[in-house]
Design a protein around this motif. Structure first.
Motif, PDB file in Angstrom:
ATOM      1  N   UNK A   1       0.820  -1.212   0.000  1.00  0.00           N
ATOM      2  CA  UNK A   1       0.000   0.000   0.000  1.00  0.00           C
ATOM      3  C   UNK A   1       0.848   1.254   0.000  1.00  0.00           C
ATOM      4  N   UNK A   2       1.954   1.190   0.701  1.00  0.00           N
ATOM      5  CA  UNK A   2       2.805   2.370   0.849  1.00  0.00           C
ATOM      6  C   UNK A   2       3.228   2.924  -0.507  1.00  0.00           C
ATOM      7  N   UNK A   3       3.545   2.044  -1.427  1.00  0.00           N
ATOM      8  CA  UNK A   3       3.990   2.484  -2.749  1.00  0.00           C
ATOM      9  C   UNK A   3       2.901   3.310  -3.437  1.00  0.00           C
ATOM     10  N   UNK A   4       1.685   2.804  -3.394  1.00  0.00           N
ATOM     11  CA  UNK A   4       0.582   3.518  -4.019  1.00  0.00           C
ATOM     12  C   UNK A   4       0.328   4.859  -3.361  1.00  0.00           C
ATOM     13  N   UNK A   5       0.478   4.876  -2.053  1.00  0.00           N
ATOM     14  CA  UNK A   5       0.256   6.133  -1.331  1.00  0.00           C
ATOM     15  C   UNK A   5       1.300   7.175  -1.734  1.00  0.00           C
ATOM     16  N   UNK A   6       2.552   6.770  -1.732  1.00  0.00           N
ATOM     17  CA  UNK A   6       3.608   7.709  -2.107  1.00  0.00           C
ATOM     18  C   UNK A   6       3.405   8.178  -3.538  1.00  0.00           C
ATOM     19  N   UNK A   7       2.974   7.279  -4.401  1.00  0.00           N
ATOM     20  CA  UNK A   7       2.711   7.671  -5.787  1.00  0.00           C
ATOM     21  C   UNK A   7       1.650   8.769  -5.829  1.00  0.00           C
ATOM     22  N   UNK A   8       0.642   8.618  -4.984  1.00  0.00           N
ATOM     23  CA  UNK A   8      -0.431   9.622  -4.954  1.00  0.00           C
ATOM     24  C   UNK A   8       0.098  10.957  -4.420  1.00  0.00           C
ATOM     25  N   UNK A   9       0.949  10.889  -3.421  1.00  0.00           N
ATOM     26  CA  UNK A   9       1.556  12.108  -2.879  1.00  0.00           C
ATOM     27  C   UNK A   9       2.389  12.804  -3.943  1.00  0.00           C
ATOM     28  N   UNK A  10       3.133  12.028  -4.670  1.00  0.00           N
ATOM     29  CA  UNK A  10       3.923  12.591  -5.786  1.00  0.00           C
ATOM     30  C   UNK A  10       3.006  13.215  -6.828  1.00  0.00           C
ATOM     31  N   UNK A  11       2.021  12.453  -7.231  1.00  0.00           N
ATOM     32  CA  UNK A  11       1.122  12.879  -8.311  1.00  0.00           C
ATOM     33  C   UNK A  11       0.402  14.175  -7.966  1.00  0.00           C
ATOM     34  N   UNK A  12      -0.020  14.275  -6.707  1.00  0.00           N
ATOM     35  CA  UNK A  12      -0.814  15.440  -6.322  1.00  0.00           C
ATOM     36  C   UNK A  12       0.037  16.621  -5.872  1.00  0.00           C
ATOM     37  N   UNK A  13       1.241  16.345  -5.372  1.00  0.00           N
ATOM     38  CA  UNK A  13       2.020  17.440  -4.796  1.00  0.00           C
ATOM     39  C   UNK A  13       3.407  17.597  -5.418  1.00  0.00           C
ATOM     40  N   UNK A  14       4.291  16.675  -5.123  1.00  0.00           N
ATOM     41  CA  UNK A  14       5.700  16.942  -5.390  1.00  0.00           C
ATOM     42  C   UNK A  14       6.077  16.936  -6.863  1.00  0.00           C
ATOM     43  N   UNK A  15       5.292  16.261  -7.681  1.00  0.00           N
ATOM     44  CA  UNK A  15       5.569  16.297  -9.112  1.00  0.00           C
ATOM     45  C   UNK A  15       5.453  17.699  -9.697  1.00  0.00           C
ATOM     46  N   UNK A  16       4.752  18.572  -8.983  1.00  0.00           N
ATOM     47  CA  UNK A  16       4.455  19.873  -9.575  1.00  0.00           C
ATOM     48  C   UNK A  16       5.231  21.027  -8.953  1.00  0.00           C
ATOM     49  N   UNK A  17       6.023  20.717  -7.927  1.00  0.00           N
ATOM     50  CA  UNK A  17       6.744  21.784  -7.229  1.00  0.00           C
ATOM     51  C   UNK A  17       8.241  21.718  -7.502  1.00  0.00           C
ATOM     52  N   UNK A  18       8.856  22.889  -7.576  1.00  0.00           N
ATOM     53  CA  UNK A  18      10.302  22.942  -7.693  1.00  0.00           C
ATOM     54  C   UNK A  18      10.918  22.687  -6.321  1.00  0.00           C
ATOM     55  N   UNK A  19      12.191  22.358  -6.315  1.00  0.00           N
ATOM     56  CA  UNK A  19      12.889  22.129  -5.051  1.00  0.00           C
ATOM     57  C   UNK A  19      12.762  23.349  -4.154  1.00  0.00           C
ATOM     58  N   UNK A  20      12.829  24.504  -4.780  1.00  0.00           N
ATOM     59  CA  UNK A  20      12.729  25.741  -4.013  1.00  0.00           C
ATOM     60  C   UNK A  20      11.349  25.872  -3.389  1.00  0.00           C
ATOM     61  N   UNK A  21      10.338  25.522  -4.146  1.00  0.00           N
ATOM     62  CA  UNK A  21       8.973  25.606  -3.606  1.00  0.00           C
ATOM     63  C   UNK A  21       8.761  24.615  -2.462  1.00  0.00           C
ATOM     64  N   UNK A  22       9.348  23.440  -2.575  1.00  0.00           N
ATOM     65  CA  UNK A  22       9.249  22.463  -1.488  1.00  0.00           C
ATOM     66  C   UNK A  22       9.858  23.056  -0.218  1.00  0.00           C
ATOM     67  N   UNK A  23      10.989  23.712  -0.388  1.00  0.00           N
ATOM     68  CA  UNK A  23      11.638  24.346   0.755  1.00  0.00           C
ATOM     69  C   UNK A  23      10.760  25.469   1.322  1.00  0.00           C
ATOM     70  N   UNK A  24      10.201  26.268   0.434  1.00  0.00           N
ATOM     71  CA  UNK A  24       9.328  27.375   0.877  1.00  0.00           C
ATOM     72  C   UNK A  24       8.118  26.837   1.638  1.00  0.00           C
ATOM     73  N   UNK A  25       7.509  25.804   1.076  1.00  0.00           N
ATOM     74  CA  UNK A  25       6.322  25.227   1.708  1.00  0.00           C
ATOM     75  C   UNK A  25       6.667  24.660   3.076  1.00  0.00           C
ATOM     76  N   UNK A  26       7.803  23.995   3.156  1.00  0.00           N
ATOM     77  CA  UNK A  26       8.241  23.459   4.446  1.00  0.00           C
ATOM     78  C   UNK A  26       8.437  24.565   5.469  1.00  0.00           C
ATOM     79  N   UNK A  27       9.081  25.625   5.046  1.00  0.00           N
ATOM     80  CA  UNK A  27       9.319  26.759   5.941  1.00  0.00           C
ATOM     81  C   UNK A  27       8.000  27.350   6.432  1.00  0.00           C
ATOM     82  N   UNK A  28       7.102  27.546   5.501  1.00  0.00           N
ATOM     83  CA  UNK A  28       5.811  28.147   5.833  1.00  0.00           C
ATOM     84  C   UNK A  28       5.063  27.277   6.840  1.00  0.00           C
ATOM     85  N   UNK A  29       5.020  25.991   6.564  1.00  0.00           N
ATOM     86  CA  UNK A  29       4.297  25.085   7.479  1.00  0.00           C
ATOM     87  C   UNK A  29       4.937  25.066   8.855  1.00  0.00           C
TER      88      UNK A  29
END
Lengths: 155, 155
Positions: free
Chosen positions: A115-143
């Motif tokens: 199940x874990x594989x499918x879940x991570x795939x969904x996380x990628x598909x919905x979130x990380x596939x669309x963000x730049x490394x910089x945006x990931x850092x920004x989002x982390x900081x904000x949260x």
DNA sequence: TGCCTTTACTTGAACTCTCAAGTGGATTTG
DNA sequence: CAAATCCACTTGAGAGTTCAAGTAAAGGCA
């Protein structure tokens, strides 16, 4: 009309709407995927993950509730459901007669792995596939910034 | 152990945990504040706001559900509850015998006005008070990026 | 030792949301 | 223009969450 007086700037308003909608749809997407592929909601999946990552795959109920930021009641109900499904088990704590020790069963582990594989795939598909490394850092900081207020126990 | 193999980078993992926790706690904070001060959950408050902002303060059920990104069923249940509380009302649509037109009542408006201030204060307290203008812009960009996938109907 | 409070959890009711099925008015189509 | 289909909603059951109240063991403390 409500909101004629501006309590938020236009930019804040726009960001707020996007944030509310995105978080709602994201939660729904995660829930739907896990419900479909594993038959459990995201909140329950998270419990299984937490138990699988704990040493001895076991945790006291209170400790588990604290880590998940779930209420005791929520955790008890969730564990009751997961126990009925055979994915976790509880037994009296040997050192404290009031306590219970929660564990993930072999069945639970066997469910979790694929199940874990499918879940991570969904996380990628919905979130990380669309963000730049910089945006990931920004989002982390904000949260993390927000967590200072939202979760006072956060270091 | 699950997750030994890295499907997400360390940075992504960290951001993901922060995001999940922050969004969960944020939703809870908003719900608690509105439940305490208005006796309704955040999802219901949002319906009242949407109706109050609509022209004539009225919307067809389907149109309202679409705007909120709620299912028809969810909206019907919510409206039933809000109607019982006297905050909204429904009446047959004159041009389509199948349809219903939802409206916010005077009671609903009277509840909404003072409540809105407290809600915005909570939004400020939990979110915007802690972010720079630049971060607000970043967050808005990130959410809009995610919405392209999460909400295909999003322009 | 015996009360009194705290701690660890459970229970049950009320509420919200989802999903599947149902009702009945519009619309299409042969 | 009747039958079939579509559309706008409603309903009901089941699941998850919250909140308040309950149980029972642990830890003071007098």
């Amino acid at each position: 009309m409500v909101g004629k007086q501006k309590w938020l700037t236009d930019q804040e308003q726009a960001t707020w709407r996007s944030l509310m909608l995105a978080t709602m749809l994201l939660e729904e997407a995660l829930d739907r995927q896990l419900q479909r592929d594993a038959g459990i909601p995201h909140a329950y999946y998270a419990i299984l993950v937490a138990l699988s990552e704990a040493s001895e795959r076991a945790l006291r109920m209170t400790e588990l509730a604290d880590r998940m930021h779930y209420s005791q009641s929520r955790l008890t109900h969730a564990m009751t459901s997961l126990e009925r499904a055979g994915l976790v088990s509880r037994h009296r704590c040997p050192t404290d007669g009031r306590g219970q020790v929660a564990t993930i069963t072999e069945t639970g582990m066997k469910l979790l792995r694929p199940i874990a594989a499918g879940h991570v795939a969904e996380v990628r598909r919905t979130v990380f596939d669309h963000l730049t490394t910089e945006q990931v850092a920004q989002l982390g900081d904000i949260c993390n910034t927000l967590l200072v207020t939202l979760d006072p126990s956060h270091e």
